[in-house]
Write a protein that holds these residues in place. Structure first.
Motif, PDB file in Angstrom:
ATOM      1  N   ALA A  35      -6.382  -2.426   0.183  1.00  0.00           N
ATOM      2  CA  ALA A  35      -6.516  -1.130   0.544  1.00  0.00           C
ATOM      3  C   ALA A  35      -6.521  -0.816   2.054  1.00  0.00           C
ATOM      4  O   ALA A  35      -5.912   0.279   2.427  1.00  0.00           O
ATOM      5  CB  ALA A  35      -7.799  -0.707  -0.083  1.00  0.00           C
ATOM      6  N   LEU A  36      -7.177  -1.558   2.795  1.00  0.00           N
ATOM      7  CA  LEU A  36      -7.511  -1.200   4.233  1.00  0.00           C
ATOM      8  C   LEU A  36      -6.176  -1.559   5.013  1.00  0.00           C
ATOM      9  O   LEU A  36      -5.632  -0.476   5.985  1.00  0.00           O
ATOM     10  CB  LEU A  36      -8.784  -1.940   5.070  1.00  0.00           C
ATOM     11  CG  LEU A  36      -9.961  -1.537   4.473  1.00  0.00           C
ATOM     12  CD1 LEU A  36     -11.028  -2.494   5.017  1.00  0.00           C
ATOM     13  CD2 LEU A  36     -10.395  -0.028   4.977  1.00  0.00           C
ATOM     14  N   SER A  37      -5.520  -2.328   4.696  1.00  0.00           N
ATOM     15  CA  SER A  37      -4.079  -2.745   5.408  1.00  0.00           C
ATOM     16  C   SER A  37      -3.057  -1.782   4.840  1.00  0.00           C
ATOM     17  O   SER A  37      -2.472  -1.194   5.922  1.00  0.00           O
ATOM     18  CB  SER A  37      -3.410  -4.057   4.875  1.00  0.00           C
ATOM     19  OG  SER A  37      -4.637  -4.947   5.007  1.00  0.00           O
ATOM     20  N   GLU A  38      -2.978  -1.272   3.804  1.00  0.00           N
ATOM     21  CA  GLU A  38      -2.215  -0.376   3.497  1.00  0.00           C
ATOM     22  C   GLU A  38      -2.462   0.985   4.244  1.00  0.00           C
ATOM     23  O   GLU A  38      -1.367   1.508   5.178  1.00  0.00           O
ATOM     24  CB  GLU A  38      -2.055  -0.187   1.922  1.00  0.00           C
ATOM     25  CG  GLU A  38      -0.899   0.909   1.456  1.00  0.00           C
ATOM     26  CD  GLU A  38      -1.091   0.974  -0.034  1.00  0.00           C
ATOM     27  OE1 GLU A  38      -1.670   0.249  -0.835  1.00  0.00           O
ATOM     28  OE2 GLU A  38      -0.580   2.178  -0.378  1.00  0.00           O
ATOM     29  N   GLY A  39      -3.608   1.325   4.320  1.00  0.00           N
ATOM     30  CA  GLY A  39      -3.966   2.548   5.096  1.00  0.00           C
ATOM     31  C   GLY A  39      -3.625   2.545   6.714  1.00  0.00           C
ATOM     32  O   GLY A  39      -2.847   3.346   6.989  1.00  0.00           O
ATOM     33  N   LEU A  40      -3.953   1.235   7.086  1.00  0.00           N
ATOM     34  CA  LEU A  40      -3.754   1.066   8.741  1.00  0.00           C
ATOM     35  C   LEU A  40      -2.293   1.008   8.867  1.00  0.00           C
ATOM     36  O   LEU A  40      -1.808   1.630   9.876  1.00  0.00           O
ATOM     37  CB  LEU A  40      -4.557  -0.212   9.017  1.00  0.00           C
ATOM     38  CG  LEU A  40      -6.022  -0.036   9.258  1.00  0.00           C
ATOM     39  CD1 LEU A  40      -6.742  -1.354   9.481  1.00  0.00           C
ATOM     40  CD2 LEU A  40      -6.189   0.704  10.345  1.00  0.00           C
ATOM     41  N   LEU A  41      -1.580   0.392   8.162  1.00  0.00           N
ATOM     42  CA  LEU A  41      -0.080   0.210   8.307  1.00  0.00           C
ATOM     43  C   LEU A  41       0.533   1.431   8.512  1.00  0.00           C
ATOM     44  O   LEU A  41       1.454   1.727   9.156  1.00  0.00           O
ATOM     45  CB  LEU A  41       0.377  -1.019   7.518  1.00  0.00           C
ATOM     46  CG  LEU A  41       0.082  -2.530   7.641  1.00  0.00           C
ATOM     47  CD1 LEU A  41       0.534  -3.335   6.666  1.00  0.00           C
ATOM     48  CD2 LEU A  41       0.435  -2.679   9.072  1.00  0.00           C
ATOM     49  N   LYS A  42       0.241   2.145   7.295  1.00  0.00           N
ATOM     50  CA  LYS A  42       0.842   3.570   7.251  1.00  0.00           C
ATOM     51  C   LYS A  42       0.286   4.176   8.430  1.00  0.00           C
ATOM     52  O   LYS A  42       1.295   5.115   8.800  1.00  0.00           O
ATOM     53  CB  LYS A  42       0.312   4.177   5.943  1.00  0.00           C
ATOM     54  CG  LYS A  42       0.909   3.965   4.567  1.00  0.00           C
ATOM     55  CD  LYS A  42       0.703   4.601   3.264  1.00  0.00           C
ATOM     56  CE  LYS A  42       1.500   4.011   2.302  1.00  0.00           C
ATOM     57  NZ  LYS A  42       0.788   4.167   0.874  1.00  0.00           N
TER      58      LYS A  42
END
Ligand SMILES: Nc1ncnc2c1ncn2[C@@H]1O[C@H](COP(=O)(O)OP(=O)(O)OP(=O)(O)O)[C@@H](O)[C@H]1O
Ligand SMILES: [Mg+2]
Lengths: 308, 248
Positions: free
Chosen positions: A113-120
């Motif tokens: 979840a966090l990776s998806e948010g940050l990469l976006k």
């Protein structure tokens, strides 16, 4: 409460004392800058603060954890942007994030979840499945920042995060750091870029040859060297520089094109003398303004003092 | 206690990363897999040895070369690419990183060791003492992987420097470990030398499992491999703890 407390911190490499008994504190939520020329000891300090290398002397306390005794606990609260980009080139952006998350003990769901948010957020999501070796320099640096933010750090260490990047990447990164700080994260930033320190930092330590030359807010640092304050003036006619250097309180005069720069500890007072002077000589004042020193002036003056 | 369980999860994370990055590189496969086979063929083929006599040496050499081929390169690679700094700055112990590297090499070694086993079985050689064979291969793979990690402790940042070290260590070991010639047929000085090579005990063990011939007692083979494992692992961790900060 302080996020960082450093006392008499020292590091030697052979007979070079890279960091020489420095002490300082950084408050929780503060944006703190560590400004110094090449070889001043910035990276060495950051590496000791983050537990990457050991210290020879002194003590470091991070968020209440003593480095050396409670190092792992302290490391878990940190986000680190190192001097040299160090993502795994042979992994994809996504796998780098996953590995980072595992190193910090995040469970699978949180990692994802966090990776998806940050990469976006950092405009990398579309390229997440590409190997990092195919990323541009700016993309790599953005990925490094995403990795550093993944464990939702209380305190961020950034070692010259914008050096070598183009204007656009630099702008994006500064903006992000500022908003991370606004959200409550303490920032420790090293730079040799005066303007960067001036724009971003609440307080700055100026370090040179392993010693701290001054710590204060950018504005106060500018005030500390009062001799570097000046009045810039231009008249409608050319006059001899010597007339100006004898005015009360003037320490030196520099001719700058059609203007004169008069250095003084009391620019406000000098303005009145200049007006009197112009009236007396029947000169018209075209420009008059007081100038405070730039951070660069402060820097050069502090560093220069030490070199003598 | 909780932190040890956490560190174990991180061992697995490091291991997965190593397998993704290092164990699938072409030079690694060549050195680890093909090289021992060629070397073995060069020595074995002219001498009219039967497959059951050949196989123990081939299996132990495949395991040894694979386990000791990759793991020594990880530390210098990560020094060069600066990723070591990332590992060290994260909340993991140095022993966790070392154990992760060893685990990757361990798994890879097991997989590669089974290539000659399958070839052997295909040409009709049978493994009689499977109950010794499997634990033996497992201990030995850990042992050689730890040795590999130990060889990468000098703080060099170029894999070729470390390659030199591993070559200097690996080849003599092959010749004193009863691979081409059983220990019992070696001259006295050869036998004495063979005692200090962990490879000797694995070869002896595997030879027993396939041919029923052994020079040492089987329990001595196991104990020796376990002691070597522990010694290599502890020394590797100690030296990495001392040298990793110097690499950065
Ligand atoms: N591993 C090392 N071994 C020996 N000397 C070192 C080592 N690391 C740093 N130094 C020395 O310590 C001093 C401080 O170096 P450091 O890298 O901390 O400077 P810096 O302020 O980060 O400089 P820069 O702006 O160039 O990054 C330098 O004289 C450097 O040569
Ligand atoms: Mg530096």
């Amino acid at each position: 409460m302080n996020s960082i407390e450093v006392k008499n911190l020292t590091k030697r490499f052979g007979n070079v004392t890279a960091v020489d008994s420095i002490s300082f504190e950084v408050k929780k939520g503060e944006f703190f800058g560590f400004l110094g020329p090449n070889g001043a000891g910035k990276t060495t300090t950051i590496r000791m603060l983050t537990g990457i290398i050991g210290k020879d002397d002194g003590s470091i306390n991070i968020m209440g954890f003593e480095m050396g005794r409670q190092t792992l606990a302290a490391k878990g609260l940190m986000g680190i942007i190192p001097e040299v980009s160090n993502a795994y080139n042979d992994l994809t952006g996504w796998n780098n994030m996953m590995f980072q998350g595992e190193l910090y003990g995040l469970d699978r769901k949180k990692r994802h979840a966090l990776s998806e948010g940050l990469l976006k957020d950092f405009e990398l999501y579309g390229r997440k499945d590409q190997l990092v070796k195919f990323y541009s320099k700016g993309m790599k640096q953005r990925l490094i920042i995403c990795m550093a933010l993944l464990n939702q750090p209380e305190i961020m260490f950034l070692d010259e995060p914008t050096s070598g990047l183009d204007v656009q990447s630099t702008f994006l990164i500064r903006e992000k750091i500022t908003s991370i700080n606004a959200a409550g994260t303490t920032i420790f930033l090293t730079t040799h870029n005066m303007e960067e320190a001036n724009q971003l930092c609440e307080r700055i330590a100026i370090i040179n040859r392993g010693k701290i030359a001054a710590i204060d807010t950018p504005e106060n640092l500018k005030l500390t060297i009062r001799e570097l304050q000046s009045v810039l003036v231009a008249f409608d006619m050319n006059i001899e520089k010597d007339y100006l250097s004898v005015l009360p309180g003037v320490s030196s005069v520099r001719k700058a094109g059609d203007k004169f720069q008069l250095y003084t500890k009391d620019p406000g007072g000098l303005v009145f003398y200049l007006i009197d002077f112009a009236r007396e000589k029947k000169l018209k004042i075209l420009t008059i303004r007081t100038e405070t020193p730039t951070l660069e002036d402060v820097f050069l003056s502090l560093i220069g003092e030490k070199e003598d | 206690m909780i932190t040890y369980i956490e560190q174990l999860k991180k061992v697995w994370a490091v291991c997965k990363k190593d397998m993704r990055i290092y164990f699938l590189k072409a030079p690694v496969l060549i050195f680890g897999v093909l090289f021992p086979i060629f070397l073995f063929m060069a020595f074995g083929i002219g001498r009219k040895i039967s497959a059951p006599e050949l196989l123990p040496g081939l299996i132990s050499m495949a395991l040894f070369f694979t386990a000791a081929a990759v793991v020594p390169l990880i530390a210098p690679w990560e020094t060069r690419t600066r990723t070591l700094e990332r590992l060290v700055s994260s909340p993991v112990l140095i022993s966790t990183i070392v154990l992760g590297d060893i685990t990757a090499s361990f798994i890879f070694g097991l997989i590669v060791a089974f290539i000659p086993v399958i070839v052997g079985i295909a040409i009709g050689v049978s493994i009689k003492a499977v109950y010794f064979f499997i634990p033996g291969i497992i201990v030995a793979s850990f042992c050689f992987s730890s040795l590999g990690s130990l060889m990468s402790t000098p703080p060099a940042d170029t894999p070729s420097n470390i390659n030199m070290i591993t070559t200097v260590v690996k080849f003599p070991l092959v010749f004193i470990s009863g691979i081409f010639m059983p220990v019992k047929d070696l001259p006295l000085w050869g036998r004495v030398l063979s005692y200090i090579s962990p490879l000797t005990y694995l070869t002896d063990l595997v030879r027993y499992c396939i041919n029923g011939e052994n020079y040492f007692y089987i329990w001595i083979d196991f104990i020796a491999l376990l002691i070597f494992s522990l010694f290599f692992y502890i020394l590797a961790v100690k030296l990495h703890q001392r040298n990793i900060p110097r690499r950065i």
